[in-house]
Motif scaffolding. Structure first.
Motif, PDB file in Angstrom:
ATOM      1  N   GLY A 107      44.384  40.609  44.976  1.00  0.00           N
ATOM      2  CA  GLY A 107      43.940  39.217  45.039  1.00  0.00           C
ATOM      3  C   GLY A 107      42.615  39.007  44.337  1.00  0.00           C
ATOM      4  N   ARG A 108      41.680  39.942  44.520  1.00  0.00           N
ATOM      5  CA  ARG A 108      40.378  39.816  43.861  1.00  0.00           C
ATOM      6  C   ARG A 108      40.519  39.880  42.342  1.00  0.00           C
ATOM      7  NH1 ARG A 108      36.648  43.955  47.552  1.00  0.00           N
ATOM      8  NH2 ARG A 108      36.667  42.710  49.492  1.00  0.00           N
ATOM      9  N   SER A 109      41.393  40.761  41.849  1.00  0.00           N
ATOM     10  CA  SER A 109      41.561  40.880  40.403  1.00  0.00           C
ATOM     11  C   SER A 109      42.199  39.630  39.817  1.00  0.00           C
ATOM     12  CB  SER A 109      42.412  42.113  40.067  1.00  0.00           C
ATOM     13  OG  SER A 109      43.755  41.936  40.468  1.00  0.00           O
ATOM     14  N   VAL A 110      43.085  38.988  40.583  1.00  0.00           N
ATOM     15  CA  VAL A 110      43.686  37.725  40.123  1.00  0.00           C
ATOM     16  C   VAL A 110      42.607  36.662  39.957  1.00  0.00           C
ATOM     17  CG1 VAL A 110      45.184  35.813  40.785  1.00  0.00           C
ATOM     18  CG2 VAL A 110      45.991  38.164  41.039  1.00  0.00           C
ATOM     19  N   VAL A 111      41.735  36.561  40.951  1.00  0.00           N
ATOM     20  CA  VAL A 111      40.699  35.521  40.942  1.00  0.00           C
ATOM     21  C   VAL A 111      39.638  35.783  39.884  1.00  0.00           C
ATOM     22  CG1 VAL A 111      38.843  34.469  42.293  1.00  0.00           C
ATOM     23  CG2 VAL A 111      41.059  34.941  43.371  1.00  0.00           C
ATOM     24  N   LEU A 158      42.321  35.190  50.355  1.00  0.00           N
ATOM     25  CA  LEU A 158      41.331  36.251  50.561  1.00  0.00           C
ATOM     26  C   LEU A 158      40.405  35.940  51.730  1.00  0.00           C
ATOM     27  CD1 LEU A 158      40.415  37.081  46.841  1.00  0.00           C
ATOM     28  CD2 LEU A 158      41.757  38.478  48.425  1.00  0.00           C
ATOM     29  N   ARG A 159      40.040  34.670  51.871  1.00  0.00           N
ATOM     30  CA  ARG A 159      39.193  34.296  53.008  1.00  0.00           C
ATOM     31  C   ARG A 159      39.941  34.495  54.331  1.00  0.00           C
ATOM     32  NH1 ARG A 159      37.826  29.933  49.540  1.00  0.00           N
ATOM     33  NH2 ARG A 159      39.231  28.545  50.690  1.00  0.00           N
ATOM     34  N   ASP A 175      40.783  48.815  60.299  1.00  0.00           N
ATOM     35  CA  ASP A 175      39.951  49.751  59.540  1.00  0.00           C
ATOM     36  C   ASP A 175      40.461  49.808  58.101  1.00  0.00           C
ATOM     37  OD1 ASP A 175      38.157  51.659  58.747  1.00  0.00           O
ATOM     38  OD2 ASP A 175      39.250  53.338  59.666  1.00  0.00           O
ATOM     39  N   VAL A 176      40.036  48.834  57.295  1.00  0.00           N
ATOM     40  CA  VAL A 176      40.503  48.726  55.913  1.00  0.00           C
ATOM     41  C   VAL A 176      39.299  48.651  54.991  1.00  0.00           C
ATOM     42  CG1 VAL A 176      41.772  47.332  54.241  1.00  0.00           C
ATOM     43  CG2 VAL A 176      42.652  47.576  56.582  1.00  0.00           C
ATOM     44  N   THR A 177      39.254  49.522  54.022  1.00  0.00           N
ATOM     45  CA  THR A 177      38.192  49.504  53.022  1.00  0.00           C
ATOM     46  C   THR A 177      38.834  49.360  51.639  1.00  0.00           C
ATOM     47  OG1 THR A 177      36.801  50.955  54.363  1.00  0.00           O
ATOM     48  CG2 THR A 177      36.229  50.723  52.019  1.00  0.00           C
ATOM     49  N   PRO A 178      38.785  48.179  51.047  1.00  0.00           N
ATOM     50  CA  PRO A 178      39.399  47.986  49.725  1.00  0.00           C
ATOM     51  C   PRO A 178      38.778  48.928  48.690  1.00  0.00           C
ATOM     52  CG  PRO A 178      38.882  45.882  50.739  1.00  0.00           C
ATOM     53  CD  PRO A 178      38.217  46.923  51.577  1.00  0.00           C
ATOM     54  N   PRO A 179      39.605  49.634  47.904  1.00  0.00           N
ATOM     55  CA  PRO A 179      39.089  50.587  46.915  1.00  0.00           C
ATOM     56  C   PRO A 179      38.656  49.916  45.616  1.00  0.00           C
ATOM     57  CG  PRO A 179      41.470  50.597  46.869  1.00  0.00           C
ATOM     58  CD  PRO A 179      41.073  49.634  47.959  1.00  0.00           C
ATOM     59  N   CYS A 180      37.928  48.820  45.728  1.00  0.00           N
ATOM     60  CA  CYS A 180      37.532  48.075  44.529  1.00  0.00           C
ATOM     61  C   CYS A 180      36.238  47.304  44.794  1.00  0.00           C
ATOM     62  CB  CYS A 180      38.649  47.099  44.112  1.00  0.00           C
ATOM     63  SG  CYS A 180      39.000  45.830  45.365  1.00  0.00           S
ATOM     64  N   ALA A 225      34.901  42.035  42.548  1.00  0.00           N
ATOM     65  CA  ALA A 225      35.569  41.380  41.424  1.00  0.00           C
ATOM     66  C   ALA A 225      36.950  41.972  41.158  1.00  0.00           C
ATOM     67  CB  ALA A 225      34.714  41.486  40.159  1.00  0.00           C
ATOM     68  N   GLY A 226      37.379  42.929  41.978  1.00  0.00           N
ATOM     69  CA  GLY A 226      38.702  43.501  41.833  1.00  0.00           C
ATOM     70  C   GLY A 226      38.789  44.709  40.931  1.00  0.00           C
ATOM     71  N   ALA A 227      37.680  45.186  40.399  1.00  0.00           N
ATOM     72  CA  ALA A 227      37.696  46.375  39.554  1.00  0.00           C
ATOM     73  C   ALA A 227      37.702  47.625  40.430  1.00  0.00           C
ATOM     74  CB  ALA A 227      36.472  46.399  38.628  1.00  0.00           C
ATOM     75  N   ALA A 228      38.415  48.659  39.999  1.00  0.00           N
ATOM     76  CA  ALA A 228      38.519  49.876  40.795  1.00  0.00           C
ATOM     77  C   ALA A 228      37.159  50.534  40.946  1.00  0.00           C
ATOM     78  CB  ALA A 228      39.486  50.846  40.120  1.00  0.00           C
ATOM     79  N   ASN A 229      36.887  51.047  42.131  1.00  0.00           N
ATOM     80  CA  ASN A 229      35.649  51.770  42.365  1.00  0.00           C
ATOM     81  C   ASN A 229      35.606  53.032  41.517  1.00  0.00           C
ATOM     82  OD1 ASN A 229      34.609  49.999  44.313  1.00  0.00           O
ATOM     83  ND2 ASN A 229      35.721  51.023  45.963  1.00  0.00           N
ATOM     84  N   PRO A 230      34.427  53.365  40.988  1.00  0.00           N
ATOM     85  CA  PRO A 230      34.338  54.603  40.205  1.00  0.00           C
ATOM     86  C   PRO A 230      34.642  55.813  41.069  1.00  0.00           C
ATOM     87  CG  PRO A 230      32.147  53.626  40.585  1.00  0.00           C
ATOM     88  CD  PRO A 230      33.152  52.629  41.069  1.00  0.00           C
ATOM     89  N   SER A 231      35.350  56.746  40.473  1.00  0.00           N
ATOM     90  CA  SER A 231      35.759  57.949  41.215  1.00  0.00           C
ATOM     91  C   SER A 231      34.561  58.795  41.615  1.00  0.00           C
ATOM     92  CB  SER A 231      36.711  58.772  40.356  1.00  0.00           C
ATOM     93  OG  SER A 231      37.842  57.992  40.005  1.00  0.00           O
TER      94      SER A 231
END
Length: 276
Positions: free
Chosen positions: A106-110, A249-250, A262-267, A270-276
């Motif tokens: 959803g974040r990447s779409v927005v 998203l809200r 217990d959810v931690t979005p991996p991004c 702005a919807g970009a993937a977190n650096p490894s």
């Protein structure tokens, strides 16, 4: 379309058309170039009717595409919300993982896809988070009847979400063929040239200016409307915005907090993937 640019274009085109009419009027015979005004008006009526019918069909085509894009964006946002609900029936770590990936989707779409649709650079690319969700669920093997039912619902919702995304993306590059644009501009040019033959040195300048100006304003505004409907993700008045996905998203943030999920979005936000 930006309202300021629309006004400036309308004023500029009308000014040029009126100036051309007054220039021809200064050299036109009294009573216009037509000796039979009724016959000339009848021919103009045929031109105007043909143009208006064709324009009406094109406006309908563009508005249908515009509305499909809007409906697709709303359906896609609804499916994201429903899939997050479905994902809560999956056991850990699959459930929390796909929930976070859906939030990232959803974040990447927005924040990413919408800007690329405005720029016309999205093309046929798939959403990377859709691929990640597919990979996550491919390794999942439902054990209980409840998990199997949720898995079946997930697959159905995924199909609906992907169809809705295609509807949203479809209009980003425009749907009116180039040939239709050419025909519309040619007919508009014919009407403009035909109007010049109504130049009459016996009439006042303001009357002749009104004659040409009113026709030019109407045609110009209709062309601008077509441009706006044909590219629904432009910057300005009438542009489609990611309102439905932002609302989803809200709601998701509030719902996950309410159930202490217990959810931690991996991004990033702005919807970009977190650096490894």
């Amino acid at each position: 379309m930006n309202i300021v640019w629309a006004v400036l274009i309308s004023v500029a085109v009308t000014a040029v058309a009126v100036a051309a009419m007054l220039f021809v009027r200064a050299r036109a015979p009294e009573g216009s170039y037509f000796t039979d005004g009724d016959r000339a008006s009848g021919v103009f009526g045929v031109l105007a009717t043909g143009f208006s019918i064709l324009l009406g069909f094109v406006v309908f085509l563009a508005f249908t595409s515009y509305d499909n894009s809007r409906a697709g964006a709303e359906t896609e946002a609804l499916m994201v919300l429903q899939q997050i609900e479905t994902a809560q029936s999956f056991p850990a770590p699959t459930g929390p993982k796909v929930t976070g990936q859906l939030v990232c989707y959803g974040r990447s779409v927005v924040h990413d896809e919408w800007d690329r649709m405005r720029a016309g650079t999205l093309g046929d690319e798939v959403n990377p988070w859709g691929v990640r969700m597919f990979q996550t669920l491919s390794a999942y093997d439902p054990k209980t009847a409840r998990e199997q039912s949720a898995y079946d619902a997930w697959l159905s919702q995924t199909s609906t979400r992907e169809e809705a995304r295609l509807d949203r993306v479809h209009a980003s590059s425009g749907v009116i063929p180039v040939t239709l644009w050419i025909v519309l501009f040619v007919i508009g040019g014919v009407i403009f040239a035909y109007m010049l033959f109504f130049a009459d040195s016996g009439e006042a300048r303001r009357t002749q200016a009104m004659l040409m100006g009113s026709v030019t304003v109407v045609i110009t505004i209709l062309f601008l409307l077509l441009v706006s409907l044909d590219k629904p993700y432009h910057n300005g008045v009438g542009s489609l915005e990611p309102v439905a996905m932002e609302r989803t998203l809200r709601i998701v943030d509030q719902a996950l907090a309410a159930v202490s999920a217990d959810v931690t979005p991996p991004c990033t936000s702005a919807g970009a993937a977190n650096p490894s």
